[in-house]
Motif scaffolding. Structure first.
Motif, mmCIF file in Angstrom:
data_model
loop_
_atom_site.group_PDB
_atom_site.id
_atom_site.type_symbol
_atom_site.label_atom_id
_atom_site.label_comp_id
_atom_site.label_asym_id
_atom_site.label_seq_id
_atom_site.Cartn_x
_atom_site.Cartn_y
_atom_site.Cartn_z
ATOM 1 N N SER A 1 0.862 -1.261 -0.025
ATOM 2 C CA SER A 1 0.117 0.147 -0.019
ATOM 3 C C SER A 1 0.823 1.262 -0.030
ATOM 4 C CB SER A 1 -1.167 -0.117 0.973
ATOM 5 O OG SER A 1 -0.392 0.835 2.300
ATOM 6 N N ARG A 2 2.199 0.917 0.795
ATOM 7 C CA ARG A 2 2.937 2.271 0.814
ATOM 8 C C ARG A 2 3.519 2.540 -0.732
ATOM 9 N NH1 ARG A 2 3.772 7.103 0.636
ATOM 10 N NH2 ARG A 2 5.631 7.840 1.016
ATOM 11 N N VAL B 1 3.788 5.389 -5.963
ATOM 12 C CA VAL B 1 3.600 5.626 -7.396
ATOM 13 C C VAL B 1 2.293 6.446 -7.730
ATOM 14 C CG1 VAL B 1 2.844 4.148 -9.342
ATOM 15 C CG2 VAL B 1 4.485 3.231 -7.772
ATOM 16 N N ASP B 2 1.506 6.798 -6.986
ATOM 17 C CA ASP B 2 0.497 7.462 -7.339
ATOM 18 C C ASP B 2 0.765 9.035 -7.189
ATOM 19 O OD1 ASP B 2 -1.408 5.357 -7.630
ATOM 20 O OD2 ASP B 2 -2.626 5.783 -5.746
ATOM 21 N N GLU B 3 1.634 9.199 -6.127
ATOM 22 C CA GLU B 3 2.337 10.626 -5.907
ATOM 23 C C GLU B 3 3.219 10.836 -7.009
ATOM 24 O OE1 GLU B 3 4.441 10.641 -2.244
ATOM 25 O OE2 GLU B 3 2.613 10.094 -1.256
ATOM 26 N N TYR B 4 3.958 10.152 -7.691
ATOM 27 C CA TYR B 4 4.928 10.196 -8.711
ATOM 28 C C TYR B 4 4.090 10.645 -9.922
ATOM 29 C CZ TYR B 4 7.998 8.842 -12.461
ATOM 30 O OH TYR B 4 8.804 8.898 -13.583
ATOM 31 N N LEU B 5 3.126 9.592 -10.326
ATOM 32 C CA LEU B 5 2.117 9.685 -11.409
ATOM 33 C C LEU B 5 1.546 11.237 -11.556
ATOM 34 C CD1 LEU B 5 0.769 6.056 -12.081
ATOM 35 C CD2 LEU B 5 2.284 7.239 -13.373
ATOM 36 N N ASN C 1 12.719 7.322 -1.029
ATOM 37 C CA ASN C 1 11.830 6.424 -0.285
ATOM 38 C C ASN C 1 12.810 5.034 -0.247
ATOM 39 O OD1 ASN C 1 9.148 7.163 0.056
ATOM 40 N ND2 ASN C 1 9.608 7.637 -1.949
ATOM 41 N N GLU C 2 14.178 5.182 0.023
ATOM 42 C CA GLU C 2 15.041 3.957 0.015
ATOM 43 C C GLU C 2 14.748 2.970 1.046
ATOM 44 O OE1 GLU C 2 19.684 3.294 1.024
ATOM 45 O OE2 GLU C 2 19.135 5.335 1.265
ATOM 46 N N VAL C 3 14.200 3.465 2.306
ATOM 47 C CA VAL C 3 13.955 2.530 3.294
ATOM 48 C C VAL C 3 12.700 1.609 2.707
ATOM 49 C CG1 VAL C 3 12.971 2.399 5.748
ATOM 50 C CG2 VAL C 3 14.686 3.839 5.205
#
Length: 191
Positions: free
Chosen positions: A60-61, A66-70, A99-101
């Motif tokens: 879900s994270r 991905v939604d933020e990026y899109l 978002n490496e972690v």
């Protein structure tokens, strides 16, 4: 993955934070839902009101990322006639870095294939926009998979090397790869 209200978002954030903290010292397979809920100081039932499995926490994270990026990238793409991929590539690398972690946790959880699937989905949308296509035929889809797999592997290698490879060089590499795929796609259109 289930609907979210303010309290649910807070609970989900606690669970993600706790899971990431546990992954610093344990293997994913060693973490139980009981341990996770105890460390997050929430009831087990609360976990199941928010998620169906531990994988769902990370997935879900990933979807949120991905939604933020899109949203950011497609807003930019709408203003361009001929994408040069600079903005999109830089944003993708920044997304990975910021978002490496989470990406490392997805890998530890054995969910890295879902990350590659997400990249394939992203690149399908980009490719359709760049080539002005409504759908992809097999040749076009293979090109997208080729690019997504390569980008995924390079980003993972970048992580393994503690992101020491300069971002500018990585951006140039990805842009050249995307442009090469676009050129090949143009050839396929003529066939």
């Amino acid at each position: 993955m289930k609907k979210q209200d303010k309290r649910s978002r807070r609970t989900r954030a606690w669970l993600l934070e706790t899971l990431l903290k546990l992954l610093e010292n344990k293997k994913y397979s060693e973490i139980t839902i009981t341990e996770l809920t105890e460390k997050a100081d929430i009831a087990r039932q609360t976990f199941y009101r928010n998620y169906d499995s531990m994988d769902d926490i990370l997935l879900s994270r990933l979807n949120e990322i991905v939604d933020e990026y899109l949203a950011k990238v497609f807003k930019n793409l709408e203003t361009k006639k001929d994408p040069d991929w600079d903005f999109e590539v830089r944003q993708l690398i920044l997304l990975w870095q910021q978002n490496e972690v989470v990406f490392r946790a997805l890998k530890k959880a054995g969910l890295d294939y879902q990350v590659m699937e997400k990249l394939s989905h992203l690149f399908t949308r980009f490719h359709m926009k760049a080539q002005n296509l409504r759908e992809l035929d097999d040749k076009q889809q293979f090109l997208v998979y080729y690019l997504a797999g390569g980008v995924f592997m390079v980003l993972n290698k970048w992580f393994e090397n503690d992101m020491k490879f300069p971002m500018k060089l990585l951006t140039d590499l990805f842009k050249k790869a995307a442009n090469s795929v676009d050129e090949i796609a143009e050839e396929y259109k003529r066939d």
